[in-house]
Design an enzyme around this catalytic site. Structure first.
Site, PDB file in Angstrom:
ATOM      1  N   GLU A   1       0.680  -1.285   0.232  1.00 36.76           N
ATOM      2  CA  GLU A   1      -0.154  -0.167   0.527  1.00 36.76           C
ATOM      3  C   GLU A   1       1.136   1.211   0.324  1.00 36.76           C
ATOM      4  OE1 GLU A   1      -4.147  -0.711   2.391  1.00 36.76           O
ATOM      5  OE2 GLU A   1      -2.309  -1.025   3.396  1.00 36.76           O
TER       6      GLU A   1
ATOM      7  N   ILE B   1      -6.774   4.377   8.525  1.00 36.39           N
ATOM      8  CA  ILE B   1      -7.609   5.367   8.331  1.00 36.39           C
ATOM      9  C   ILE B   1      -8.427   5.874   9.823  1.00 36.39           C
ATOM     10  CG2 ILE B   1      -7.912   4.816   5.786  1.00 36.39           C
ATOM     11  CD1 ILE B   1     -10.277   3.419   6.335  1.00 36.39           C
TER      12      ILE B   1
ATOM     13  N   LYS C   1     -11.863   4.322   1.764  1.00 36.79           N
ATOM     14  CA  LYS C   1     -10.715   3.480   0.970  1.00 36.79           C
ATOM     15  C   LYS C   1     -11.740   2.462   0.206  1.00 36.79           C
ATOM     16  CE  LYS C   1      -6.581   1.257   2.537  1.00 36.79           C
ATOM     17  NZ  LYS C   1      -5.380   0.839   3.584  1.00 36.79           N
TER      18      LYS C   1
END
Length: 122
Positions: free
Chosen positions: A24, A75, A102
């Site tokens: 990521e 997040i 996301k």
């Protein structure tokens, strides 16, 4: 009593590298942010004067800078950081609710997105 109003910035899109997994960070992905915050109006509304209020163009830049220049695994942490940055930049904001979506979350299944909302009170 001070008048209060709410500003909402909806579906702000940014490319960033948040997430738990190394892929990521390496690949990055799109994130979407909704920001909703109360503003203590003071004389801004009555006087129709931007000087006493929150310039939402600048608020967008605060969100953009936070999302694109920091790195968070969660997040949830990103959303809280955005809320705190907005409250720090604008003393007229006593409360902010930030939602981060996301869409490319690494989940073994089909979904539109993962979403987290955080509220921060000054």
């Amino acid at each position: 009593m001070t008048d209060v109003y709410t500003i909402t910035l909806k579906n702000c899109a940014f490319f960033a590298r948040h997430g738990v997994y190394p892929e990521e960070e390496f690949l990055g992905q799109r994130f979407y942010v909704d920001a909703e915050f109360d503003v203590s109006a003071g004389a801004a509304m009555e006087g129709d004067d931007i000087e006493g209020t929150v310039d939402y163009g600048i608020a967008f830049k605060v969100i953009e800078e936070t999302v694109t220049t920091s790195r968070h695994q969660l997040i949830e942490a990103l959303a809280l950081t955005i809320a705190k940055e907005l409250c720090l930049r604008f003393p007229q904001i006593p409360w902010a609710r930030i939602t981060v979506r996301k869409p490319s979350a690494p989940v073994p299944g089909i979904l539109d997105y993962v979403q987290v909302s955080v509220e921060h009170f000054r």
